[in-house]
Design a protein around this motif. Sequence first.
Motif, mmCIF file in Angstrom:
data_model
loop_
_atom_site.group_PDB
_atom_site.id
_atom_site.type_symbol
_atom_site.label_atom_id
_atom_site.label_comp_id
_atom_site.label_asym_id
_atom_site.label_seq_id
_atom_site.Cartn_x
_atom_site.Cartn_y
_atom_site.Cartn_z
ATOM 1 N N LEU A 104 0.807 -1.215 0.000
ATOM 2 C CA LEU A 104 0.000 0.000 0.000
ATOM 3 C C LEU A 104 0.848 1.278 0.000
ATOM 4 O O LEU A 104 0.563 2.200 -0.766
ATOM 5 N N PRO A 105 1.911 1.385 0.813
ATOM 6 C CA PRO A 105 2.734 2.607 0.737
ATOM 7 C C PRO A 105 3.341 2.821 -0.651
ATOM 8 O O PRO A 105 3.438 3.969 -1.107
ATOM 9 N N LEU A 106 3.721 1.738 -1.327
ATOM 10 C CA LEU A 106 4.274 1.890 -2.668
ATOM 11 C C LEU A 106 3.197 2.347 -3.639
ATOM 12 O O LEU A 106 3.449 3.181 -4.517
ATOM 13 N N MET A 107 1.969 1.840 -3.497
ATOM 14 C CA MET A 107 0.892 2.282 -4.372
ATOM 15 C C MET A 107 0.604 3.776 -4.185
ATOM 16 O O MET A 107 0.325 4.491 -5.149
ATOM 17 N N LEU A 108 0.698 4.253 -2.949
ATOM 18 C CA LEU A 108 0.520 5.688 -2.713
ATOM 19 C C LEU A 108 1.650 6.492 -3.342
ATOM 20 O O LEU A 108 1.431 7.574 -3.884
ATOM 21 N N ALA A 109 2.871 5.955 -3.279
ATOM 22 C CA ALA A 109 4.002 6.630 -3.917
ATOM 23 C C ALA A 109 3.830 6.663 -5.432
ATOM 24 O O ALA A 109 4.190 7.653 -6.093
ATOM 25 N N LEU A 110 3.268 5.607 -6.005
ATOM 26 C CA LEU A 110 3.034 5.575 -7.454
ATOM 27 C C LEU A 110 2.066 6.666 -7.884
ATOM 28 O O LEU A 110 2.137 7.167 -9.013
ATOM 29 N N GLU A 111 1.146 7.046 -6.982
ATOM 30 C CA GLU A 111 0.188 8.103 -7.306
ATOM 31 C C GLU A 111 0.883 9.432 -7.592
ATOM 32 O O GLU A 111 0.331 10.281 -8.286
ATOM 33 N N ARG A 112 2.076 9.625 -7.046
ATOM 34 C CA ARG A 112 2.786 10.895 -7.234
ATOM 35 C C ARG A 112 3.601 10.925 -8.531
ATOM 36 O O ARG A 112 4.183 11.954 -8.867
ATOM 37 N N LEU A 113 3.649 9.812 -9.236
ATOM 38 C CA LEU A 113 4.387 9.750 -10.490
ATOM 39 C C LEU A 113 3.509 10.219 -11.646
ATOM 40 O O LEU A 113 2.280 10.195 -11.563
ATOM 41 N N SER A 114 4.156 10.588 -12.754
ATOM 42 C CA SER A 114 3.390 10.838 -13.966
ATOM 43 C C SER A 114 2.856 9.503 -14.474
ATOM 44 O O SER A 114 3.401 8.439 -14.148
ATOM 45 N N PRO A 115 1.776 9.519 -15.267
ATOM 46 C CA PRO A 115 1.244 8.248 -15.779
ATOM 47 C C PRO A 115 2.283 7.415 -16.529
ATOM 48 O O PRO A 115 2.325 6.190 -16.369
#
Length: 287
Positions: A104-115
Amino acid sequence: MAPGTQPDAAASFDPLRPRLIRVAYRMLGSVTDAEDVVQDAFLRWLGTDRTAVREPEAFLRRTVTRLCLDQIKSARHRRETYVGPWLPEPMIGGEDEEEDDVTLPLMLALERLSPLERAAFLLHDVFGVGFDEVATTVDRDPAACRQLAARARAHVREARPRYRLEKARGLEIAGAFFAASRSGDMTALGAMLKADVSLHSDGGGKRSATIRPALGHAQVMQLHRALAVLFGKYGSTLVRTCLINGLPGFVTREADGELQTTALDIEDGRVAAIYIMRNPDKLRHLH
């Protein structure tokens, strides 16, 4: 099969569906949206000349990723008006999360990336796709895809699991956390938390939840003292302990009759972060 005969669409697609949903879910953070995207990919597969497709899995992975890239634009717009903290829909289980460490923390970090960064990182670093295929998928050259993945890697480095917590131990801690928080044993609960613990609660404006994360031991304990009074008065029933997006946690049925998930990010035997999902729209698939 006779030359020119179309292979059955469902027979070739269905064995790949779970893997395609994993790709879509990690791109979108929504089980429902992931299933919709994969179903859209199946409808496109029906209309494809399947005799001309040498590698169905690569073809369908490209299709799903491109559909996700289109979907992310509208998803980001929805999140701009979202009430309170946004968390991905909880995925209950174990095998998926343990395979690729997308917690889950990694998925939240992925949200901050560009698509595009998210797509390059997930396809290459998580699913093991070569950069030539990544390039074809996102319509960039392989060198650009290497740069996208490298930038993504640098951004999410802190969110990747530093070590694998033994599953049984994690679920034991989750069970103890449930018992302490519901019984009001604040001494036991406080001893389980790191000094810089954080609590994130997603109600989506549909159920009560914290509008901002609770940060630090004092804030999290203050919140749990208030919750313990409510649990003591109205009850909270344990449904099961389990892995939630790769983290140990538990599913409960609360006093309003709705489900709730609590996922615990555990470091060095103590709880570093608490992720609570209360939005009924994001829990519907668990029923």
